[in-house]
Design a protein around this motif. Structure first.
Motif, PDB file in Angstrom:
ATOM      1  N   VAL A   1       2.850   5.533   7.478  1.00 52.64           N
ATOM      2  CA  VAL A   1       1.845   5.079   8.440  1.00 52.64           C
ATOM      3  C   VAL A   1       1.212   6.304   9.078  1.00 52.64           C
ATOM      4  CG1 VAL A   1       1.480   3.911  10.644  1.00 52.64           C
ATOM      5  CG2 VAL A   1       2.943   2.858   8.913  1.00 52.64           C
ATOM      6  N   ILE A   2      -0.129   6.317   9.144  1.00 49.57           N
ATOM      7  CA  ILE A   2      -0.852   7.404   9.806  1.00 49.57           C
ATOM      8  C   ILE A   2      -1.605   6.796  10.975  1.00 49.57           C
ATOM      9  CG2 ILE A   2      -2.478   9.300   9.539  1.00 49.57           C
ATOM     10  CD1 ILE A   2      -1.350   7.789   6.357  1.00 49.57           C
ATOM     11  N   CYS A   3      -1.190   7.146  12.179  1.00 50.30           N
ATOM     12  CA  CYS A   3      -1.771   6.550  13.383  1.00 50.30           C
ATOM     13  C   CYS A   3      -2.881   7.445  13.910  1.00 50.30           C
ATOM     14  CB  CYS A   3      -0.694   6.344  14.438  1.00 50.30           C
ATOM     15  SG  CYS A   3      -1.278   5.403  15.862  1.00 50.30           S
ATOM     16  N   CYS A   4      -4.113   7.001  13.771  1.00 42.58           N
ATOM     17  CA  CYS A   4      -5.306   7.718  14.244  1.00 42.58           C
ATOM     18  C   CYS A   4      -6.056   6.819  15.218  1.00 42.58           C
ATOM     19  CB  CYS A   4      -6.202   8.094  13.065  1.00 42.58           C
ATOM     20  SG  CYS A   4      -5.382   9.066  11.786  1.00 42.58           S
ATOM     21  N   ALA A   5      -5.329   6.335  16.204  1.00 38.73           N
ATOM     22  CA  ALA A   5      -5.845   5.291  17.088  1.00 38.73           C
ATOM     23  C   ALA A   5      -6.413   5.855  18.388  1.00 38.73           C
ATOM     24  CB  ALA A   5      -4.742   4.280  17.389  1.00 38.73           C
TER      25      ALA A   5
ATOM     26  N   SER B   1      10.553   9.251  10.678  1.00 39.13           N
ATOM     27  CA  SER B   1      10.081   9.754   9.389  1.00 39.13           C
ATOM     28  C   SER B   1       8.950   8.892   8.852  1.00 39.13           C
ATOM     29  CB  SER B   1      11.234   9.766   8.369  1.00 39.13           C
ATOM     30  OG  SER B   1      12.194  10.727   8.720  1.00 39.13           O
ATOM     31  N   ASN B   2       7.981   9.561   8.223  1.00 37.55           N
ATOM     32  CA  ASN B   2       6.843   8.901   7.568  1.00 37.55           C
ATOM     33  C   ASN B   2       5.877   8.243   8.544  1.00 37.55           C
ATOM     34  OD1 ASN B   2       7.553   9.680   4.968  1.00 37.55           O
ATOM     35  ND2 ASN B   2       8.868   7.893   4.671  1.00 37.55           N
ATOM     36  N   PHE B   3       5.993   8.573   9.837  1.00 33.08           N
ATOM     37  CA  PHE B   3       5.008   8.139  10.823  1.00 33.08           C
ATOM     38  C   PHE B   3       4.219   9.381  11.221  1.00 33.08           C
ATOM     39  CE2 PHE B   3       3.260   7.132  14.947  1.00 33.08           C
ATOM     40  CZ  PHE B   3       2.983   5.771  14.906  1.00 33.08           C
ATOM     41  N   PHE B   4       2.937   9.401  10.829  1.00 31.93           N
ATOM     42  CA  PHE B   4       2.085  10.558  11.059  1.00 31.93           C
ATOM     43  C   PHE B   4       1.073  10.251  12.162  1.00 31.93           C
ATOM     44  CE2 PHE B   4       3.781  10.982   6.856  1.00 31.93           C
ATOM     45  CZ  PHE B   4       3.944  12.347   6.650  1.00 31.93           C
TER      46      PHE B   4
ATOM     47  N   ALA C   1       0.856  -1.183   0.000  1.00 34.66           N
ATOM     48  CA  ALA C   1       0.000   0.000   0.000  1.00 34.66           C
ATOM     49  C   ALA C   1       0.888   1.227   0.000  1.00 34.66           C
ATOM     50  CB  ALA C   1      -0.917   0.006   1.211  1.00 34.66           C
ATOM     51  N   LYS C   2       0.334   2.307  -0.502  1.00 38.07           N
ATOM     52  CA  LYS C   2       1.088   3.558  -0.490  1.00 38.07           C
ATOM     53  C   LYS C   2       1.116   4.140   0.923  1.00 38.07           C
ATOM     54  CE  LYS C   2       1.712   7.590  -3.498  1.00 38.07           C
ATOM     55  NZ  LYS C   2       1.127   8.381  -4.612  1.00 38.07           N
ATOM     56  N   ALA C   3      -0.006   4.014   1.626  1.00 37.75           N
ATOM     57  CA  ALA C   3      -0.085   4.485   3.005  1.00 37.75           C
ATOM     58  C   ALA C   3      -1.040   3.589   3.764  1.00 37.75           C
ATOM     59  CB  ALA C   3      -0.560   5.931   3.054  1.00 37.75           C
ATOM     60  N   VAL C   4      -0.766   3.372   5.047  1.00 36.19           N
ATOM     61  CA  VAL C   4      -1.633   2.591   5.913  1.00 36.19           C
ATOM     62  C   VAL C   4      -2.085   3.477   7.065  1.00 36.19           C
ATOM     63  CG1 VAL C   4      -1.782   0.653   7.518  1.00 36.19           C
ATOM     64  CG2 VAL C   4      -0.615   0.364   5.328  1.00 36.19           C
ATOM     65  N   ILE C   5      -3.395   3.559   7.251  1.00 34.58           N
ATOM     66  CA  ILE C   5      -3.991   4.315   8.352  1.00 34.58           C
ATOM     67  C   ILE C   5      -4.407   3.324   9.433  1.00 34.58           C
ATOM     68  CG2 ILE C   5      -5.891   5.821   9.044  1.00 34.58           C
ATOM     69  CD1 ILE C   5      -5.962   6.712   6.032  1.00 34.58           C
ATOM     70  N   ILE C   6      -4.011   3.594  10.655  1.00 41.45           N
ATOM     71  CA  ILE C   6      -4.366   2.730  11.779  1.00 41.45           C
ATOM     72  C   ILE C   6      -5.441   3.443  12.595  1.00 41.45           C
ATOM     73  CG2 ILE C   6      -3.519   1.565  13.848  1.00 41.45           C
ATOM     74  CD1 ILE C   6      -0.707   1.635  12.583  1.00 41.45           C
ATOM     75  N   GLY C   7      -6.641   2.875  12.623  1.00 46.92           N
ATOM     76  CA  GLY C   7      -7.726   3.461  13.402  1.00 46.92           C
ATOM     77  C   GLY C   7      -8.890   3.880  12.542  1.00 46.92           C
ATOM     78  N   GLY C   8     -10.086   3.364  12.870  1.00 49.67           N
ATOM     79  CA  GLY C   8     -11.276   3.615  12.058  1.00 49.67           C
ATOM     80  C   GLY C   8     -12.302   4.491  12.735  1.00 49.67           C
ATOM     81  N   GLY C   9     -11.836   5.506  13.478  1.00 56.07           N
ATOM     82  CA  GLY C   9     -12.748   6.528  13.971  1.00 56.07           C
ATOM     83  C   GLY C   9     -12.909   7.619  12.937  1.00 56.07           C
TER      84      GLY C   9
ATOM     85  N   ILE D   1     -11.383  10.438  12.564  1.00 57.59           N
ATOM     86  CA  ILE D   1     -10.136  11.017  12.054  1.00 57.59           C
ATOM     87  C   ILE D   1      -9.514  10.098  11.013  1.00 57.59           C
ATOM     88  CG2 ILE D   1      -7.909  12.014  12.673  1.00 57.59           C
ATOM     89  CD1 ILE D   1     -10.373  13.448  13.870  1.00 57.59           C
ATOM     90  N   GLY D   2      -9.446   8.808  11.327  1.00 63.17           N
ATOM     91  CA  GLY D   2      -8.880   7.872  10.368  1.00 63.17           C
ATOM     92  C   GLY D   2      -9.682   7.808   9.081  1.00 63.17           C
ATOM     93  N   CYS D   3     -11.020   7.756   9.192  1.00 60.91           N
ATOM     94  CA  CYS D   3     -11.855   7.674   7.990  1.00 60.91           C
ATOM     95  C   CYS D   3     -11.781   8.959   7.174  1.00 60.91           C
ATOM     96  CB  CYS D   3     -13.295   7.358   8.382  1.00 60.91           C
ATOM     97  SG  CYS D   3     -13.521   5.674   9.002  1.00 60.91           S
ATOM     98  N   SER D   4     -11.711  10.096   7.851  1.00 60.18           N
ATOM     99  CA  SER D   4     -11.580  11.360   7.136  1.00 60.18           C
ATOM    100  C   SER D   4     -10.238  11.440   6.407  1.00 60.18           C
ATOM    101  CB  SER D   4     -11.722  12.524   8.115  1.00 60.18           C
ATOM    102  OG  SER D   4     -11.544  13.771   7.462  1.00 60.18           O
ATOM    103  N   THR D   5      -9.179  10.950   7.054  1.00 55.06           N
ATOM    104  CA  THR D   5      -7.861  10.950   6.408  1.00 55.06           C
ATOM    105  C   THR D   5      -7.863  10.036   5.189  1.00 55.06           C
ATOM    106  OG1 THR D   5      -6.823  11.379   8.562  1.00 55.06           O
ATOM    107  CG2 THR D   5      -5.404  10.593   6.787  1.00 55.06           C
TER     108      THR D   5
END
Length: 814
Positions: A202-206, A338-341, A8-16, A18-22
């Motif tokens: 990785v985008i952490c929205c947990a 780096s690359n951890f958002f 994947a190009k990016a992985v979002i962690i968390g389905g609240g 914020i994660g869904c909006s991202t």
């Protein structure tokens, strides 16, 4: 379940939300191989039990803009996806029940006008027409924002998730992330219980899980979960068009729900949750209702809405929410990896911020920088104290308890103090220092004189506060004699190595290619020409630079410099903040005092402005920087911490004959306003360029050398600007704090970025950008007739582009 993709190009962690909006916004930007992973079900963390109020106004223009974006998105997402969201733009009311609160509300209304929001002031009877269920007998006035509203948190999140899928993103529920694979400091993959996904970002929205998860990889996310309760009543003929209501004097908020009311609030004695770690498997779970703790809010609410006494209570919802030490949320790329958002810590306004925060995070991932300056929410605003969870929790409890208390000007936090102390802390305290705190550091704000009956304690108000005269004494001494500031909290870095000059040449906008001993004031620019850092650079060896920046920017500036050292260059950046104390000796008598304690040449010819060298004072090797931020002759004296007391005593003894006194940061602010020195984070920042802010002289465009941001700076240098920083002065009885609206010839053209009082000029002073889409030049700025809106009242003001005070020309502008 559908098989996970291998890459994947990016992985979002968390389905609240914020994660869904991202995910939604990344997919819209063309990142169609974005993957969102939710360990359980979408919204099952904290989103599902959010109250769902959507307010827009904050004290920062860009955060207000971000919340406004949420409103715009919620207005259209239902039509785009076909899913209902429960979104209603039914407006928002805010009450004031005493004169100080009414002043605060009027200042908030002016802030709203500055940022382009239509906030209207209402009488109690006008407020009652909009909210007929309340008792307004104690209400002085109210503010109404028509574009505020409310939404159903779960529904709006599902709509964003559907929009993300429609744009190409993939969402996987019941997929727990177990690890992140990191190789040589770079993210390689996300490991889940169902397989490995190779990715670089990785985008952490947990939510409240973010701190513990991120800490596994060295990333510090300062948030803790707190219990937050609200009551839902049975229907009792509540009008469906009722605005949301905030009643800060009673610590409560309200919204209509299915003919009943939701009522919640912010107790002064909040309860932290999961202090020993998050329970295993916690999801779609509420905490036990705590009626005893909620009773204090219920009593307040009954006084406002008497009908609640007879309304049936459907539920008392108690759900944990993540809160932060300063009450603002956390977004951005982690400085440690780096690359951890990160997108987390939304302080119970995640629904209001969800649309805009997801947009900002997606832009940050996509372009490597946020869409606009988000410093007040940037993860890099934190520092060393925030690695300690106990300290974070202690401060966050205070911030939660202050959610609805008065937002006093110059208010300081009281919890978790003292934390970081200068070696002179106890000495200065014994001399009457009243300390403030920044990034954990105790810093003298002002000094009380016990012989005058002064106590070293702030007394807050919206008028002149109790320290006004004391700061005036310090200001006067700086202008006429000499003062000593303890600025040990300055962030200090060393850049060393054979390629240190090449690195600094690229990162710095000003020319730092100077001989050893040179001291240069410089900005560091982004590719749009915006000011990312504002600091002082001293060349202390052919392969070493000494870098000094503001206390609060330690993490941000270290991260910016280290990230922008070009690949392949051999140099290393070190944070040496804690090694050196700093004593700033400033004022017309500063040379006389310094000459009395050192054998080194302190004359103007022997120690020119803009130079740095090591001198001896009382057996101490002192790195002396001839520089000033107060507009007077002076030196910053940087020295090993173990010598601080000795050098301080020597300076104080020598200064007795010259009127030397201690002074604090509030005097620095007053002095710098008169001299037109800019402050990063208010007057200048990533959204402001040197040419807009009057700092074009510090950009090395005449040198044939490339540097970061040069192309943008050149274009603006030749093409002109659409906003320009100017100085405004008004009658001394008018208190300027920043965010007051600027009017030119009756048209709104901007707002003040900072405000204060100048004791030498005897005026209230503000700085702000005059804006015009058609372009701004000196003639445009100086030719108009100006007014400032202060607490909704317009007052005439004068404008200038020159410093109000210049000791070299012995000129004071009034």
């Amino acid at each position: 379940m559908t098989d996970l993709p291998k890459t994947a190009k990016a992985v979002i962690i968390g389905g609240g939300i914020i994660g869904c909006s991202t995910a939604y916004h990344l997919a819209k930007l063309g990142w169609t191989d974005t993957v969102l992973l939710e360990r359980k079900k979408l919204t099952s963390g904290t989103t599902f039990h959010a109250a769902g109020l959507v307010g827009q106004l904050r004290s920062n223009a860009n955060i207000t803009q971000l919340l406004g974006y949420s409103v715009d998105l919620y207005n259209k997402i239902e039509e785009e996806t076909g899913l209902g969201t429960g979104w209603k733009m039914n407006g928002g009311l805010r009450l004031a029940c005493n004169e100080q609160r009414w002043t605060e509300v009027k200042r908030q209304a002016t802030t709203a006008h500055s940022f382009g929001l239509d906030m209207q002031l209402l009488t109690p009877s006008e407020a009652l027409e909009l909210w007929p269920l309340m008792d307004v007998s104690d209400v002085i006035g109210a503010a109404y924002l028509p574009t505020d509203g409310q939404a159903n948190p779960s529904d709006i999140t599902q709509a964003l998730a559907k929009g993300a899928r429609m744009a190409g993103a993939k969402i996987f529920e019941d997929t727990k992330v177990t690890d992140i694979e990191i190789e040589n400091g770079k993210i390689r993959a996300v490991i889940t219980e169902h397989g490995r996904i190779e990715c670089e970002k990785v985008i952490c929205c947990a939510g409240q899980w973010t701190r513990n998860f991120a800490s596994r990889y060295g990333v510090n996310v300062p948030l803790v979960p707190m219990e937050h309760q609200y009551m839902v009543t049975e229907p009792f003929d509540v009008p469906s068009n009722l605005p949301t209501l905030r009643d800060p004097d009673r610590l409560t908020y309200y919204k209509e729900e299915v003919g009943g009311l939701v009522m919640g609030g912010y107790e002064p004695n909040p309860i932290p949750w999961a202090t020993n770690g998050m329970p295993q498997g916690f999801h779609y779970t509420l905490l036990d209702s705590n009626f005893d703790h909620f009773e204090q809010l219920m009593e307040q609410a009954l006084g406002r809405v008497p009908a609640l006494e007879h309304a049936g209570v459907k539920t008392l919802t108690n759900g944990p929410e993540s809160f932060t030490p300063d009450g603002n949320f956390i977004v951005g790329e982690a400085p440690e990896l780096s690359n951890f958002f990160v997108g987390a810590g939304f302080n119970a306004f995640g629904i209001a911020a969800g649309g805009g925060a997801g947009m900002a995070l997606a832009e940050w991932v996509h372009k490597g920088e946020p869409p606009f300056d988000l410093w007040s929410a940037d993860i890099r605003r934190f520092g060393r104290p925030h690695f300690d969870t106990d300290w974070v929790r202690t401060r966050t409890v205070e911030a939660y308890g202050k959610h609805y208390t008065m937002a006093w000007p110059h208010e300081e936090h009281a919890s978790g103090r003292p934390c970081r102390k200068s070696p002179l802390y106890d000495t200065l305290k014994s001399h009457g220092a009243c300390f403030g705190e920044k990034l954990g550091w105790e810093r003298p704000n002002w000094f009380a004189d016990a012989s005058l009956g002064e106590a070293a304690k702030d007394e807050y108000s919206f008028g002149r506060q109790n320290w006004f005269d004391a700061v005036g004494r310090e200001h006067k001494a700086a202008r006429e004699a000499a003062v000593l500031f303890d600025q040990t909290s300055f962030a200090k870095f060393a850049l060393k190595g054979p390629d240190a000059l090449a690195a600094m040449n690229w990162i710095c906008a000003n020319d730092v290619d100077k001989p050893v001993g040179a001291l240069v004031y410089t900005q560091m620019l982004n590719d749009k020409g915006g000011i990312e850092c504002d600091l002082t650079v001293g060349r202390v060896a052919h392969d070493e630079f000494y870098i000094v920046t503001g206390t609060g920017f330690a993490t941000h500036d270290f991260d910016w410099i280290s990230r922008n050292i070009p690949d392949g260059l051999n140099c290393q950046l070190f944070d040496i903040t804690s090694s050196n104390a700093v004593l700033s000796l400033m004022g017309p008598k500063a040379r006389d005092i310094l000459a009395a304690v050192t054998r080194d040449d302190a004359s103007n010819e022997g120690f020119k402005f803009g130079t740095i060298r090591t001198i001896g004072i009382a057996g101490c090797p002192v790195r002396a920087l001839r520089v000033t931020y107060v507009g007077e002759l002076g030196w910053e004296l940087h020295l090993p911490v173990e010598y601080a007391q000795t050098v301080y005593s020597a300076l104080k003894e020598a200064g007795q004959a010259h009127g030397l006194i201690n002074a604090g940061y509030r005097a620095i602010e007053s002095l710098r306003l008169e001299k037109a020195y800019r402050a990063w984070g208010s007057d200048i920042g990533p959204d402001h360029t040197p040419f807009e802010s009057g700092l074009g002289w510090a950009v090395k465009l005449r040198k044939n050398v490339d540097f970061k941001g040069r192309a943008a700076a050149e274009a603006q240098g030749s093409g002109g600007v659409k906003k320009m920083l100017a100085c405004f002065t008004v009658d001394p009885d008018v208190v300027l704090l920043g965010r007051e609206t600027i009017y030119r010839d009756g048209q709104r053209v901007g707002w003040l970025t900072s405000g204060g009082y100048g004791y030498t000029v005897g005026k209230s002073i503000g700085y702000g950008y005059v804006r015009n889409p058609e372009g701004v030049d000196v003639k445009f700025v100086t030719s108009g007739n100006y007014e400032l809106e202060v607490a909704t009242q317009r007052v005439p003001c004068n404008v200038t582009l020159q410093p109000l005070y210049d000791p070299k020309m012995e000129r004071v502008k009034t």
